[in-house]
Scaffold this active site. Structure first.
Site, PDB file in Angstrom:
ATOM      1  N   PRO A 125       0.816  -1.222   0.000  1.00  0.00           N
ATOM      2  CA  PRO A 125       0.000   0.000   0.000  1.00  0.00           C
ATOM      3  C   PRO A 125       0.851   1.273   0.000  1.00  0.00           C
ATOM      4  O   PRO A 125       0.475   2.262  -0.607  1.00  0.00           O
ATOM      5  CB  PRO A 125      -0.830  -0.142   1.282  1.00  0.00           C
ATOM      6  CG  PRO A 125      -0.945  -1.627   1.483  1.00  0.00           C
ATOM      7  CD  PRO A 125       0.348  -2.210   0.993  1.00  0.00           C
ATOM      8  N   ILE A 154      -1.634  -7.875  -6.080  1.00  0.00           N
ATOM      9  CA  ILE A 154      -0.807  -9.031  -6.447  1.00  0.00           C
ATOM     10  C   ILE A 154      -1.613  -9.983  -7.339  1.00  0.00           C
ATOM     11  O   ILE A 154      -2.680 -10.465  -6.942  1.00  0.00           O
ATOM     12  CB  ILE A 154      -0.303  -9.771  -5.177  1.00  0.00           C
ATOM     13  CG1 ILE A 154       0.364  -8.776  -4.206  1.00  0.00           C
ATOM     14  CG2 ILE A 154       0.627 -10.924  -5.562  1.00  0.00           C
ATOM     15  CD1 ILE A 154       1.464  -7.913  -4.791  1.00  0.00           C
ATOM     16  N   GLU A 362       4.126  -3.315 -14.129  1.00  0.00           N
ATOM     17  CA  GLU A 362       5.525  -3.537 -14.573  1.00  0.00           C
ATOM     18  C   GLU A 362       6.281  -2.218 -14.712  1.00  0.00           C
ATOM     19  O   GLU A 362       7.140  -2.076 -15.582  1.00  0.00           O
ATOM     20  CB  GLU A 362       5.588  -4.302 -15.916  1.00  0.00           C
ATOM     21  CG  GLU A 362       4.836  -5.597 -15.981  1.00  0.00           C
ATOM     22  CD  GLU A 362       5.322  -6.652 -14.984  1.00  0.00           C
ATOM     23  OE1 GLU A 362       6.366  -6.425 -14.322  1.00  0.00           O
ATOM     24  OE2 GLU A 362       4.647  -7.672 -14.853  1.00  0.00           O
ATOM     25  N   GLU A 366       5.755   6.786 -16.214  1.00  0.00           N
ATOM     26  CA  GLU A 366       6.647   7.804 -15.643  1.00  0.00           C
ATOM     27  C   GLU A 366       7.979   7.160 -15.221  1.00  0.00           C
ATOM     28  O   GLU A 366       9.053   7.733 -15.427  1.00  0.00           O
ATOM     29  CB  GLU A 366       5.990   8.496 -14.432  1.00  0.00           C
ATOM     30  CG  GLU A 366       4.804   9.388 -14.790  1.00  0.00           C
ATOM     31  CD  GLU A 366       3.563   8.609 -15.236  1.00  0.00           C
ATOM     32  OE1 GLU A 366       3.362   7.486 -14.748  1.00  0.00           O
ATOM     33  OE2 GLU A 366       2.813   9.123 -16.091  1.00  0.00           O
TER      34      GLU A 366
HETATM   35  C1  LIG Z   1      -3.008  -4.785 -13.643  1.00  0.00           C
HETATM   36  C2  LIG Z   1      -1.941  -4.719 -12.605  1.00  0.00           C
HETATM   37  C3  LIG Z   1      -1.257  -5.876 -12.226  1.00  0.00           C
HETATM   38  C4  LIG Z   1      -0.300  -5.814 -11.209  1.00  0.00           C
HETATM   39  N1  LIG Z   1       0.318  -6.963 -10.798  1.00  0.00           N
HETATM   40  C5  LIG Z   1       1.217  -6.898  -9.795  1.00  0.00           C
HETATM   41  C6  LIG Z   1       1.829  -8.102  -9.292  1.00  0.00           C
HETATM   42  O1  LIG Z   1       1.552  -9.212  -9.753  1.00  0.00           O
HETATM   43  N2  LIG Z   1       2.731  -7.997  -8.282  1.00  0.00           N
HETATM   44  C7  LIG Z   1       3.076  -6.797  -7.732  1.00  0.00           C
HETATM   45  O2  LIG Z   1       3.916  -6.778  -6.845  1.00  0.00           O
HETATM   46  N3  LIG Z   1       2.490  -5.646  -8.159  1.00  0.00           N
HETATM   47  C8  LIG Z   1       1.570  -5.666  -9.169  1.00  0.00           C
HETATM   48  N4  LIG Z   1       0.961  -4.520  -9.604  1.00  0.00           N
HETATM   49  C9  LIG Z   1       1.285  -3.256  -8.947  1.00  0.00           C
HETATM   50  C10 LIG Z   1       2.092  -2.321  -9.832  1.00  0.00           C
HETATM   51  O3  LIG Z   1       3.397  -2.805  -9.976  1.00  0.00           O
HETATM   52  C11 LIG Z   1       2.026  -0.922  -9.220  1.00  0.00           C
HETATM   53  O4  LIG Z   1       0.677  -0.471  -9.285  1.00  0.00           O
HETATM   54  C12 LIG Z   1       2.931   0.057  -9.940  1.00  0.00           C
HETATM   55  O5  LIG Z   1       4.284  -0.265  -9.740  1.00  0.00           O
HETATM   56  C13 LIG Z   1       2.694   1.495  -9.489  1.00  0.00           C
HETATM   57  O6  LIG Z   1       2.720   1.606  -8.093  1.00  0.00           O
HETATM   58  P1  LIG Z   1       1.519   2.340  -7.329  1.00  0.00           P
HETATM   59  O7  LIG Z   1       0.243   1.807  -7.838  1.00  0.00           O
HETATM   60  O8  LIG Z   1       1.793   2.264  -5.886  1.00  0.00           O
HETATM   61  O9  LIG Z   1       1.605   3.849  -7.813  1.00  0.00           O
HETATM   62  P2  LIG Z   1       2.541   4.993  -7.167  1.00  0.00           P
HETATM   63  O10 LIG Z   1       3.937   4.515  -7.085  1.00  0.00           O
HETATM   64  O11 LIG Z   1       1.877   5.514  -5.947  1.00  0.00           O
HETATM   65  O12 LIG Z   1       2.451   6.103  -8.301  1.00  0.00           O
HETATM   66  C14 LIG Z   1       1.293   6.921  -8.490  1.00  0.00           C
HETATM   67  C15 LIG Z   1       1.570   7.832  -9.691  1.00  0.00           C
HETATM   68  O13 LIG Z   1       2.683   8.688  -9.400  1.00  0.00           O
HETATM   69  C16 LIG Z   1       3.700   8.509 -10.377  1.00  0.00           C
HETATM   70  N5  LIG Z   1       5.003   8.663  -9.741  1.00  0.00           N
HETATM   71  C17 LIG Z   1       5.474   8.011  -8.652  1.00  0.00           C
HETATM   72  N6  LIG Z   1       6.730   8.420  -8.379  1.00  0.00           N
HETATM   73  C18 LIG Z   1       7.050   9.352  -9.317  1.00  0.00           C
HETATM   74  C19 LIG Z   1       8.223  10.133  -9.610  1.00  0.00           C
HETATM   75  N7  LIG Z   1       9.339  10.010  -8.880  1.00  0.00           N
HETATM   76  N8  LIG Z   1       8.196  10.974 -10.659  1.00  0.00           N
HETATM   77  C20 LIG Z   1       7.095  11.063 -11.437  1.00  0.00           C
HETATM   78  N9  LIG Z   1       5.975  10.349 -11.239  1.00  0.00           N
HETATM   79  C21 LIG Z   1       5.954   9.500 -10.188  1.00  0.00           C
HETATM   80  C22 LIG Z   1       3.484   7.122 -10.935  1.00  0.00           C
HETATM   81  O14 LIG Z   1       4.035   6.969 -12.232  1.00  0.00           O
HETATM   82  C23 LIG Z   1       1.955   7.053 -10.953  1.00  0.00           C
HETATM   83  O15 LIG Z   1       1.465   7.729 -12.084  1.00  0.00           O
HETATM   84  C24 LIG Z   1      -0.005  -4.565 -10.598  1.00  0.00           C
HETATM   85  C25 LIG Z   1      -0.697  -3.408 -10.985  1.00  0.00           C
HETATM   86  C26 LIG Z   1      -1.662  -3.478 -11.964  1.00  0.00           C
HETATM   87  C27 LIG Z   1      -2.397  -2.218 -12.358  1.00  0.00           C
END
Ligand SMILES: Cc1cc2nc3c(=O)[nH]c(=O)nc-3n(C[C@H](O)[C@H](O)[C@H](O)COP(=O)(O)OP(=O)(O)OC[C@H]3O[C@@H](n4cnc5c(N)ncnc54)[C@H](O)[C@@H]3O)c2cc1C
Length: 382
Positions: A125, A154, A362, A366
């Site tokens: 989270p 996940i 993946e 950004e």
């Molecule tokens: C369909 C799907 C399948 C998935 N499957 C898996 C899985 O099997 N296992 C697993 O571990 N995870 C999984 N995920 C999770 C996924 O890896 C994360 O959602 C992703 O890495 C983004 O993290 P977050 O959602 O916490 O977004 P955040 O990291 O909170 O980002 C929110 C927004 O802010 C932007 N942002 C963050 N930091 C910066 C920065 N420094 N500069 C500019 N922009 C920034 C991001 O690009 C995004 O637009 C899955 C997600 C989806 C949608």
């Protein structure tokens, strides 16, 4: 480029399986947002019997060790179908290369035959793009480690047999040394509170959240060495980005195929849609977008599969371009279909919904841009 006879045969096998066994199931799975685990298990077995399951793995961990052309041919064929169904061909995590001999003997046969399913749990989270924020803690105990924390988004955690959990073992170490990967059985009593997210697309493919509550993992289930978590994740990531980019490409190619067909048949103002220049321009832009993504994916695959360090940025480029291309193309496809594109009778609205997630999973767009820009800036002399 002409394909060798061997690659043509592999492509044909994958195509027949996908189009005869998987495509007919798509609409019902999407509508129900559900698929029987027994159906998936049967399809995985079939894919394994055809030699397709785990097609991306090298021989050293029991995979077929296919060359780049063969892997790309399978990727192109499996991505023709929807996200939950393309899973049954088993694009498996390369981080399994970090399994030791005993783990390979114990776990790999089930995984390679499609009898057991493995997934990876990095995201939390409060830690998505920023893995340095991972807080799931692994603390030393007699004979193993005790994990506490929570993971979310996940893939198939609720049905997986094994979960590769990334956890913090040394908070004071650098990012490259502070994390460790643990091979955790889903039926471990320390895995609790399994929830399922409702989401926009990828229906029938479930994303879960769960907590680790004093979850004991024996030393035998540490993957690689303690502190190798980041490295084992990196082992997989470029391959997974190529897979993700290929999925955007597959969905776009299928949409474009359908849009061209429709533009030839549907009539408006005394002509076919395809006779109108506005429609032609959308189809032309799709065509160029698709070809550009295909070439970027090929370039990334050639480098990544060969273990070339340039593969990292090539995979980021392919993933960034293909995921954004998929949204542009599926939007234009829907527009070509007009009102019919918005109706659930056709998969066109599904392509539009499903394409969106590829810009997030993946590594978000950004995050790819950050990597690409860093590299570009580092390459100039000042
Ligand atoms: C369909 C799907 C399948 C998935 N499957 C898996 C899985 O099997 N296992 C697993 O571990 N995870 C999984 N995920 C999770 C996924 O890896 C994360 O959602 C992703 O890495 C983004 O993290 P977050 O959602 O916490 O977004 P955040 O990291 O909170 O980002 C929110 C927004 O802010 C932007 N942002 C963050 N930091 C910066 C920065 N420094 N500069 C500019 N922009 C920034 C991001 O690009 C995004 O637009 C899955 C997600 C989806 C949608």
């Amino acid at each position: 480029m002409s394909e060798s006879q061997e690659v043509r045969m592999i492509r044909e096998t994958a195509r027949r399986f996908v189009r005869s066994q998987l495509v007919p199931l798509e609409a019902d799975i999407d509508a129900a947002d559900e698929v029987e685990p027994a159906v998936l298990a049967r399809l995985r077995r079939q894919a394994a019997e055809l030699g397709l399951y785990g097609f991306n793995l090298p021989e050293e961990i029991g995979g077929p060790g296919l060359d780049t052309d063969a892997k790309l041919a399978i990727l192109e064929e499996i991505t023709y179908t929807s996200v939950p169904l393309s899973e049954v061909i088993g694009h498996l995590p390369l981080s399994m290369k970090f399994f030791n001999e005993e783990q390979r003997r114990r776990v790999m046969p089930g995984i390679l035959s499609g009898e057991t399913v493995i997934t990876y749990a990095l995201t939390e989270p409060d830690a998505g793009s920023d893995l340095s924020a991972v807080r799931t803690r692994a603390q030393r105990a007699e004979g193993g480690w005790v994990l506490n924390g929570s993971k979310h988004f996940i893939s198939h955690a609720e049905t997986a047999d094994h979960i590769l959990v990334l956890a913090l073992t040394d908070p004071d170490a650098s990012l490259k040394a502070r994390l460790t990967t643990f091979l955790v059985r889903r039926d471990n009593p320390g895995i609790a509170g399994m929830t399922r997210y409702r989401k926009m697309g990828w229906r029938g493919y479930h994303l879960n959240g769960f907590t680790l509550e004093n979850c004991f993992v024996p030393d035998a289930d540490v993957v690689g060495g303690v502190g190798d978590g980041f490295l084992s994740m990196i082992e997989s990531i470029n391959h997974d980005r190529i897979f993700s980019a290929s999925r955007s490409l597959g969905l776009s190619r299928r949409g474009q195929e359908m849009a061209c067909q429709y533009a030839r048949e549907r009539r408006a103002f005394g002509a076919t849609l395809g006779d109108h220049q506005a429609i032609q321009f959308m189809l032309a832009d799709n065509d160029v977008d698709i070809e550009a993504a295909r070439l970027l994916i090929r370039r990334a695959a050639e480098l990544v599969y060969a273990g070339d360090p340039l593969g990292r940025i090539a995979a980021s480029r392919a993933k960034l371009f293909a995921s954004e291309m998929g949204c542009r193309v599926s939007d234009r496809v829907l527009q070509v279909y007009g009102g019919m594109g918005y109706m659930c009778e056709l998969p066109v609205e599904r392509f539009y919904r499903d394409a969106r997630a590829f810009r997030i999973g993946e590594g978000t767009s950004e995050m790819q841009r950050i990597q690409i820009a860093r590299q570009a800036l580092a390459e100039v002399q000042v």
